[in-house]
Write an enzyme that holds these catalytic residues in place. Structure first.
Site, PDB file in Angstrom:
ATOM      1  N   CYS A   1      56.107  21.879 -66.199  1.00 31.49           N
ATOM      2  CA  CYS A   1      55.415  20.821 -66.934  1.00 31.49           C
ATOM      3  C   CYS A   1      55.808  20.774 -68.412  1.00 31.49           C
ATOM      4  O   CYS A   1      55.597  19.759 -69.082  1.00 31.49           O
ATOM      5  CB  CYS A   1      53.912  20.982 -66.791  1.00 31.49           C
ATOM      6  SG  CYS A   1      53.386  20.839 -65.079  1.00 31.49           S
TER       7      CYS A   1
ATOM      8  N   HIS B   1      51.051  16.320 -72.488  1.00 27.46           N
ATOM      9  CA  HIS B   1      51.288  16.473 -71.052  1.00 27.46           C
ATOM     10  C   HIS B   1      49.991  16.100 -70.335  1.00 27.46           C
ATOM     11  O   HIS B   1      48.902  16.470 -70.774  1.00 27.46           O
ATOM     12  CB  HIS B   1      51.691  17.911 -70.743  1.00 27.46           C
ATOM     13  CG  HIS B   1      51.710  18.202 -69.282  1.00 27.46           C
ATOM     14  ND1 HIS B   1      52.379  17.398 -68.385  1.00 27.46           N
ATOM     15  CD2 HIS B   1      51.131  19.187 -68.535  1.00 27.46           C
ATOM     16  CE1 HIS B   1      52.204  17.874 -67.163  1.00 27.46           C
ATOM     17  NE2 HIS B   1      51.454  18.957 -67.225  1.00 27.46           N
TER      18      HIS B   1
ATOM     19  N   ASN C   1      49.363  14.296 -62.585  1.00 25.85           N
ATOM     20  CA  ASN C   1      50.259  15.209 -63.306  1.00 25.85           C
ATOM     21  C   ASN C   1      51.670  15.044 -62.739  1.00 25.85           C
ATOM     22  O   ASN C   1      51.931  15.444 -61.609  1.00 25.85           O
ATOM     23  CB  ASN C   1      49.749  16.641 -63.115  1.00 25.85           C
ATOM     24  CG  ASN C   1      50.601  17.675 -63.834  1.00 25.85           C
ATOM     25  OD1 ASN C   1      51.703  17.366 -64.302  1.00 25.85           O
ATOM     26  ND2 ASN C   1      50.107  18.893 -63.910  1.00 25.85           N
TER      27      ASN C   1
HETATM   28  O1  UT7 Z   1      50.473  21.059 -65.523  1.00 27.29           O
HETATM   29  C1  UT7 Z   1      50.602  22.413 -65.355  1.00 27.29           C
HETATM   30  C2  UT7 Z   1      49.444  23.134 -65.866  1.00 27.29           C
HETATM   31  N1  UT7 Z   1      48.332  22.986 -64.976  1.00 27.29           N
HETATM   32  C3  UT7 Z   1      47.133  22.738 -65.465  1.00 27.29           C
HETATM   33  O2  UT7 Z   1      46.995  22.518 -66.638  1.00 27.29           O
HETATM   34  C4  UT7 Z   1      45.955  22.792 -64.538  1.00 27.29           C
HETATM   35  C5  UT7 Z   1      44.816  23.502 -65.200  1.00 27.29           C
HETATM   36  N2  UT7 Z   1      43.651  23.634 -64.363  1.00 27.29           N
HETATM   37  C6  UT7 Z   1      42.867  22.580 -64.029  1.00 27.29           C
HETATM   38  O3  UT7 Z   1      43.163  21.456 -64.397  1.00 27.29           O
HETATM   39  C7  UT7 Z   1      41.598  22.861 -63.250  1.00 27.29           C
HETATM   40  O4  UT7 Z   1      41.381  24.237 -63.184  1.00 27.29           O
HETATM   41  C8  UT7 Z   1      41.621  22.254 -61.819  1.00 27.29           C
HETATM   42  C9  UT7 Z   1      41.538  20.744 -61.900  1.00 27.29           C
HETATM   43  C10 UT7 Z   1      42.880  22.666 -61.092  1.00 27.29           C
HETATM   44  C11 UT7 Z   1      40.413  22.740 -61.048  1.00 27.29           C
HETATM   45  O5  UT7 Z   1      39.215  22.404 -61.727  1.00 27.29           O
HETATM   46  P1  UT7 Z   1      38.085  23.525 -61.952  1.00 27.29           P
HETATM   47  O6  UT7 Z   1      36.973  22.855 -62.630  1.00 27.29           O
HETATM   48  O7  UT7 Z   1      38.750  24.686 -62.621  1.00 27.29           O
HETATM   49  O8  UT7 Z   1      37.651  23.836 -60.456  1.00 27.29           O
HETATM   50  P2  UT7 Z   1      37.701  25.222 -59.675  1.00 27.29           P
HETATM   51  O9  UT7 Z   1      39.090  25.622 -59.356  1.00 27.29           O
HETATM   52  O10 UT7 Z   1      36.834  26.205 -60.401  1.00 27.29           O
HETATM   53  O11 UT7 Z   1      36.958  24.842 -58.322  1.00 27.29           O
HETATM   54  C12 UT7 Z   1      35.567  24.496 -58.320  1.00 27.29           C
HETATM   55  C13 UT7 Z   1      35.152  24.165 -56.903  1.00 27.29           C
HETATM   56  C14 UT7 Z   1      35.556  25.210 -55.879  1.00 27.29           C
HETATM   57  O12 UT7 Z   1      34.516  25.322 -54.932  1.00 27.29           O
HETATM   58  P3  UT7 Z   1      33.457  26.537 -55.007  1.00 27.29           P
HETATM   59  O13 UT7 Z   1      34.277  27.788 -54.895  1.00 27.29           O
HETATM   60  O14 UT7 Z   1      32.777  26.396 -56.336  1.00 27.29           O
HETATM   61  O15 UT7 Z   1      32.562  26.275 -53.851  1.00 27.29           O
HETATM   62  C15 UT7 Z   1      36.760  24.616 -55.207  1.00 27.29           C
HETATM   63  O16 UT7 Z   1      36.946  25.072 -53.885  1.00 27.29           O
HETATM   64  O17 UT7 Z   1      35.784  22.948 -56.492  1.00 27.29           O
HETATM   65  C16 UT7 Z   1      36.409  23.151 -55.205  1.00 27.29           C
HETATM   66  N3  UT7 Z   1      37.584  22.282 -55.133  1.00 27.29           N
HETATM   67  C17 UT7 Z   1      37.532  21.011 -54.679  1.00 27.29           C
HETATM   68  N4  UT7 Z   1      36.507  20.272 -54.203  1.00 27.29           N
HETATM   69  C18 UT7 Z   1      36.789  19.002 -53.831  1.00 27.29           C
HETATM   70  C19 UT7 Z   1      38.852  22.557 -55.508  1.00 27.29           C
HETATM   71  N5  UT7 Z   1      39.644  21.482 -55.296  1.00 27.29           N
HETATM   72  C20 UT7 Z   1      38.838  20.517 -54.782  1.00 27.29           C
HETATM   73  C21 UT7 Z   1      39.061  19.191 -54.371  1.00 27.29           C
HETATM   74  N6  UT7 Z   1      38.026  18.485 -53.910  1.00 27.29           N
HETATM   75  N7  UT7 Z   1      40.289  18.612 -54.441  1.00 27.29           N
END
Ligand code: UT7
Length: 323
Positions: A113, A250, A280
């Site tokens: 990225c 980005h 992204n």
């Molecule tokens: O470009 C390269 C660099 N990459 C980035 O900058 C990405 C950085 N990270 C992020 O943008 C975020 O961490 C994400 C968007 C990837 C995830 O968001 P988050 O608020 O950190 O969510 P999380 O990973 O803590 O997940 C929260 C919950 C989980 O469920 P439980 O364990 O709380 O029950 C996940 O299983 O959301 C669940 N979850 C989803 N639910 C519905 C994860 N993906 C999904 C989904 N739909 N697509």
């Protein structure tokens, strides 16, 4: 006098196929509400079967050359940032070179990225070092090809596309009133290799592999590392964040972009956002956002533009450009 690279033109290319969050609800266990709240993404473009990274790159580069008003034969360097090359080798940049009829040399850069900022830095240094006169810098991805479409934690986040800029060397005054690339700052931290990676490769598995990401940890690194590299850029040019006309970040996550803008005290109307419609697009996201804001007249000649990105590696960097 100081050798500089000015930006002559820019262009973008998005595949025609638009996939909405509602479309993804039918494919994996997710909701539009979750995706919008956590990321700001509403839709993304995905390449059609047989549509390759080189096709997107050629589309964006052709438009950038038209915008610059110069022939392809006057380009003597292509630096193409991609994580999703057509083939493991040769470089996708060489295919673009053949299609456009550019001269000199062509190479790919891999910084995921952060790829566009890396490619811009390499091309700028080639020009300032005298090895190239006019360069095409391209970010192009068919990221959809390395997604695990059963993994809802990653497949909803990414999209495909390409953006390009044309650089040309000239003699500037050497201060921040010059047009073109004022500075680039690059970093990597290989101890964080496992935070965002693809679980395959020619040497390890002889497969392409799929994206795996520890999203929360990347998120934690993002705002700190990005604000650090932005401070570095401003200090190197004797500028303050109030001097910035546009931030072209980005586009990984709306929350990361808003967090950084808040930290920099940049009002939201100075931030170019495409994440809602592009998702992204990895190395393509910055030149896509830049090209869009130039085309619709928001970014005007003479404006100071800040670019920043973080990606797998970890790799991160910033660029300050006066358009
Ligand atoms: O470009 C390269 C660099 N990459 C980035 O900058 C990405 C950085 N990270 C992020 O943008 C975020 O961490 C994400 C968007 C990837 C995830 O968001 P988050 O608020 O950190 O969510 P999380 O990973 O803590 O997940 C929260 C919950 C989980 O469920 P439980 O364990 O709380 O029950 C996940 O299983 O959301 C669940 N979850 C989803 N639910 C519905 C994860 N993906 C999904 C989904 N739909 N697509």
């Amino acid at each position: 006098m100081v050798k500089r690279s000015r930006v002559l033109g820019c262009g973008t290319y998005l595949p025609a196929n638009v996939v909405t969050n509602q479309d993804l609800e039918r494919r994996v266990d997710t909701t539009d509400e979750w995706i919008v709240q956590r990321t700001g993404i509403k839709s993304r473009h995905l390449a059609a079967d047989g549509e390759l990274t080189s096709d997107l790159a050629i589309g964006a580069a052709t438009r950038a050359l038209d915008h610059a008003g110069i022939p392809a034969s006057s380009i003597d360097c292509i630096v193409l940032a991609t994580t999703t090359p057509d083939n493991t080798f040769p470089a996708t940049a060489t295919k673009v070179q053949a299609a456009l009829g550019t001269l000199g040399f062509a190479m790919d850069i891999q910084a995921v990225c952060a790829g566009f900022v890396y490619a811009l830095s390499v091309a700028d240094n080639m020009i300032r070092g005298g090895q190239a006169r006019r360069a095409l810098v391209i970010g192009a991805e068919t990221f959809s090809r390395i997604l695990d479409w059963n993994d809802r934690t990653t497949c909803v986040l990414f999209g495909d596309g390409a953006g390009a800029v044309v650089l040309e060397g000239y003699d500037g005054k050497g201060d921040s009133s010059d047009r073109g690339v004022l500075s680039t700052h690059l970093h990597s931290d290989g101890t964080q290799y496992d935070l965002l990676y693809v679980d395959g490769g020619p040497s390890s598995t002889q497969t392409v592999g799929h994206v795996r990401m520890h999203g929360q940890e990347i998120f934690r690194h993002a705002v700190t590392k990005l604000s650090g590299v932005v401070e570095e850029a401003l200090a190197a040019n004797g500028l303050e964040s109030t001097d910035i006309d546009w931030m072209v970040p980005h586009q990984a996550n709306r929350r990361i972009i808003d967090g950084l803008a808040r930290k920099m005290k940049l009002p939201p109307e100075k931030v170019v956002l495409t994440v809602d419609r592009h998702g992204n697009t990895s190395a393509a996201s910055i030149p896509l956002a830049f090209g869009e804001a130039v085309a619709d007249g928001r970014i005007k000649r003479g404006d100071l533009v800040l670019m920043e990105a973080i990606g797998g590696g970890l790799t991160w960097g910033s660029a300050l450009i006066r358009w």
